[in-house]
Design an enzyme around this catalytic site. Structure first.
Site, short mmCIF file in Angstrom:
data_model
loop_
_atom_site.label_atom_id
_atom_site.label_comp_id
_atom_site.label_asym_id
_atom_site.label_seq_id
_atom_site.Cartn_x
_atom_site.Cartn_y
_atom_site.Cartn_z
N ASP A 5 0.96 -1.28 0.15
CA ASP A 5 0.03 0.20 -0.01
C ASP A 5 0.78 1.15 -0.01
O ASP A 5 1.99 1.22 0.73
CB ASP A 5 -1.03 0.08 1.29
CG ASP A 5 -2.18 0.80 1.00
OD1 ASP A 5 -2.10 1.94 0.62
OD2 ASP A 5 -3.21 0.47 1.39
N SER A 56 -7.01 3.76 -1.33
CA SER A 56 -6.79 2.56 -1.33
C SER A 56 -8.20 1.64 -1.73
O SER A 56 -8.08 0.39 -1.94
CB SER A 56 -6.24 2.01 -0.07
OG SER A 56 -5.04 2.59 0.17
N ASP A 108 -9.69 -2.96 6.47
CA ASP A 108 -9.27 -1.88 5.77
C ASP A 108 -9.59 -2.19 4.30
O ASP A 108 -9.97 -2.87 4.01
CB ASP A 108 -7.87 -1.79 6.15
CG ASP A 108 -7.35 -0.22 5.98
OD1 ASP A 108 -8.10 0.60 5.45
OD2 ASP A 108 -6.35 0.17 6.55
N THR A 110 -7.85 -2.09 1.40
CA THR A 110 -7.29 -3.05 0.58
C THR A 110 -7.82 -4.42 0.63
O THR A 110 -8.26 -5.13 -0.26
CB THR A 110 -5.61 -2.90 0.58
OG1 THR A 110 -5.37 -1.58 0.66
CG2 THR A 110 -5.25 -3.57 -0.35
N ARG A 121 -15.69 3.11 2.83
CA ARG A 121 -14.55 2.16 3.41
C ARG A 121 -14.55 2.31 4.74
O ARG A 121 -14.10 1.53 5.70
CB ARG A 121 -13.09 2.61 3.03
CG ARG A 121 -12.80 3.90 2.97
CD ARG A 121 -11.54 4.22 2.64
NE ARG A 121 -10.42 3.70 3.35
CZ ARG A 121 -9.20 3.75 2.92
NH1 ARG A 121 -8.76 4.37 2.02
NH2 ARG A 121 -8.27 3.19 3.79
N GLU A 275 -0.77 -8.29 1.66
CA GLU A 275 -0.73 -6.68 1.72
C GLU A 275 0.29 -6.22 2.78
O GLU A 275 0.10 -6.67 3.95
CB GLU A 275 -1.88 -5.86 1.83
CG GLU A 275 -1.81 -4.53 1.63
CD GLU A 275 -2.83 -3.63 2.25
OE1 GLU A 275 -3.67 -4.21 3.23
OE2 GLU A 275 -2.83 -2.26 2.04
N ASP A 280 1.91 2.91 3.35
CA ASP A 280 1.13 3.99 3.19
C ASP A 280 1.18 4.57 4.62
O ASP A 280 1.31 5.90 4.72
CB ASP A 280 -0.07 3.33 2.68
CG ASP A 280 -1.11 4.44 2.90
OD1 ASP A 280 -1.39 5.35 1.83
OD2 ASP A 280 -1.81 4.52 3.77
N LYS A 281 0.79 3.97 5.74
CA LYS A 281 0.43 4.56 6.72
C LYS A 281 1.50 5.33 7.63
O LYS A 281 1.21 6.49 7.95
CB LYS A 281 -0.35 3.63 7.84
CG LYS A 281 -1.60 2.83 7.24
CD LYS A 281 -2.19 1.93 8.30
CE LYS A 281 -3.39 1.05 7.50
NZ LYS A 281 -4.61 1.91 7.10
N HIS A 284 1.98 8.40 5.40
CA HIS A 284 1.28 9.44 5.79
C HIS A 284 1.77 10.53 7.19
O HIS A 284 1.24 11.60 7.38
CB HIS A 284 -0.18 9.07 6.21
CG HIS A 284 -0.79 8.77 5.10
ND1 HIS A 284 -1.50 9.74 4.21
CD2 HIS A 284 -1.64 7.60 4.59
CE1 HIS A 284 -2.15 9.01 3.43
NE2 HIS A 284 -2.35 7.75 3.74
N ASP A 322 -0.80 0.18 -4.79
CA ASP A 322 -2.04 0.71 -5.13
C ASP A 322 -2.18 2.28 -5.64
O ASP A 322 -2.80 2.41 -6.52
CB ASP A 322 -3.20 0.27 -3.92
CG ASP A 322 -2.83 1.02 -2.70
OD1 ASP A 322 -1.48 1.53 -2.52
OD2 ASP A 322 -3.66 1.13 -1.85
N HIS A 323 -1.31 2.96 -5.08
CA HIS A 323 -1.16 4.35 -5.57
C HIS A 323 0.27 4.74 -5.12
O HIS A 323 0.92 4.31 -4.02
CB HIS A 323 -2.28 5.13 -4.81
CG HIS A 323 -2.55 5.16 -3.46
ND1 HIS A 323 -1.37 5.56 -2.61
CD2 HIS A 323 -3.36 4.43 -2.81
CE1 HIS A 323 -1.74 5.29 -1.20
NE2 HIS A 323 -2.88 4.50 -1.37
N HIS A 366 -1.29 10.91 -0.38
CA HIS A 366 -0.88 9.96 -1.53
C HIS A 366 -0.68 11.06 -2.70
O HIS A 366 -1.00 12.39 -2.61
CB HIS A 366 -2.26 9.36 -1.85
CG HIS A 366 -2.88 8.61 -0.95
ND1 HIS A 366 -4.05 7.78 -1.26
CD2 HIS A 366 -2.29 8.10 0.09
CE1 HIS A 366 -4.40 7.30 0.00
NE2 HIS A 366 -3.40 7.22 0.78
MG MG Z 1 -4.16 -1.03 2.35
ZN ZN Z 2 -3.05 6.28 2.58
#
Ligand code: MG
Ligand code: ZN
Length: 402
Positions: A5, A56, A108, A110, A121, A275, A280-281, A284, A322-323, A366
């Site tokens: 992610d 996501s 979550d 994903t 989500r 995953e 990602d987290k 951030h 994913d991004h 993101h």
């Molecule tokens: Mg995810």
């Molecule tokens: Zn994110």
């Protein structure tokens, strides 16, 4: 299907430089056939108009269903809120075994997009349904993401998010007064809550592993990015509590359980999504060491998948993100407008990483760039060039003959 992610080219390069040096190669880099994936979502009210900054939910919906949707949606159509059948569901309906593994909450976005259908989500547990009234079971819907997971029959479900499964289903709903964990148990799931339980799990019954109340712990820690830059620093490794399995442990066990001979010694084949969520987290919140450590967790799990594919060459392995995300390599002495940290890499050099998409260190966003996809095995050559995330659905569907 191995997912990082927030795994853009930037995150891969940062982890490589830090962990093995600029000329080193990660397991991620061993996946031979590579292409680029476009990741945009679409607008809820104008599904023909792209949204260049996806989250996501639509990105995982894209590879799970072959369709674009709007930000926040889980395998449902933009505007019209119809359910989109997922690859995992197609595989399950065809008698293949299926697994869903993550380091985030199992509810979550994903992991949810592989197995659930819901309009927002955030509707993760039975007490989180305020934005999803039409999805309540009492309204004829499938319930929260945790309830959908409990009802899914998926062979292997591993991750965090136990607190969602411990929420008590409120009055007026089917199974009121019980928790999704209790309904999963009643529907035949074996439930494990620590690394020892995961090791002891045996094939034959579906497995629900919930190892933490929320997201699983990160493996590396260090200084956050700051202004002026923090560091130069060396990350603290191997920080994960011993009772939590690593992503590689979960991947290894998932493959063993999904590949175990069934009735008559038959192996039906499988689809598994894995995953690493906190690349990602921790991006951030401008935490370079934590982001790199979670990229290395993915890298270790990719090594497990490649070893499996070497022994089972009819296996398609796809690795992607994913991004894209915020972290960037900038000049070692450069002053930047955002937040930054200097890291001493495996090369013995200083790498400065900047986080510049938010006004606070904990408010980074993101980004919208295309990202890497890599694959090997049947159908793998179809990832070459520039493809869209929705193409991954068709590639996997062909490989599984669904
Ligand atoms: Mg995810
Ligand atoms: Zn994110």
């Amino acid at each position: 299907l191995m997912i990082g992610d927030g795994l853009g080219d930037s995150e891969i390069t940062i982890a490589r430089n830090y962990a093995v040096g600029a000329s080193g190669r990660l397991n991620i880099d061993r996946v031979p056939l590579t292409g680029a994936v476009t990741t945009h979502s679409v607008e809820e009210d104008e599904p023909d108009t792209p949204n260049y900054l996806p989250d996501s939910a639509p990105t995982a919906t894209a590879w799970s269903t072959g369709a674009k949707t709007s930000n926040g949606r889980i395998s449902t159509t933009p505007g019209t809120d119809r359910d989109l059948t997922t690859l995992l569901e197609l595989a399950q309906a065809r008698g293949l075994r299926v697994g869903n593994v993550t380091t985030s909450e199992l509810t979550d976005a994903t992991p949810a997009a592989a197995m659930a259908h819901i309009s927002a989500r955030g509707c993760q547990g039975p007490l989180n349904m305020s934005a999803c009234a039409a999805d309540l079971k009492s309204a004829g819907g499938p319930g929260s993401i945790a309830e959908q997971a409990a009802d899914s029959g998926i062979d292997v479900l591993l991750g965090g998010g136990r607190a969602r499964f411990d929420q008590v289903i409120p009055p007026g709903q089917p199974n009121a007064g019980r928790t999704p964990l209790q309904t999963a148990d009643a529907q035949g799931y074996s439930v494990v809550t620590d690394a020892a339980g995961l090791q002891a799990a045996r094939p034959g019954t579906p497995l629900l592993g919930l190892f933490t109340a929320g997201n699983m712990s990160v493996d590396w820690t260090g200084l956050p990015a700051a202004r002026p830059a923090s560091g130069p620093q060396v990350c603290q490794e191997d920080q994960r509590p011993a009772d939590e399995p690593s992503l590689a442990d979960m991947t290894t066990r998932a493959l063993e359980l999904l590949q175990a001979p069934g009735r008559g010694g038959r192996k039906p084949g499988f689809f598994l999504q894995v995953e690493s969520a906190s690349i990602d987290k921790r991006n951030h919140v401008s935490q370079p060491c934590e982001q790199i450590g979670e990229t290395m967790q993915l890298d270790e799990a990719v090594g497990v998948a490649l070893d499996f594919a070497e022994a089972n060459p009819d296996t398609l392995v796809i690795l992607t993100g994913d991004h894209a995300h915020t972290s960037q390599i900038v000049g070692a002495d450069q002053e930047v407008p955002g937040f930054a940290s200097k890291l001493t890499t495996a090369d013995g050099a200083v790498m400065q990483v900047s986080y510049g998409t938010g006004t606070t260190p904990v408010g980074q966003s993101h980004t919208g760039s295309q990202i890497r996809v890599a694959a090997q095995g049947p159908q793998a050559a179809n990832v070459i060039g520039v493809i869209d995330q929705t193409d991954l659905f068709r590639i996997m569907r062909r490989a599984l003959r669904l």
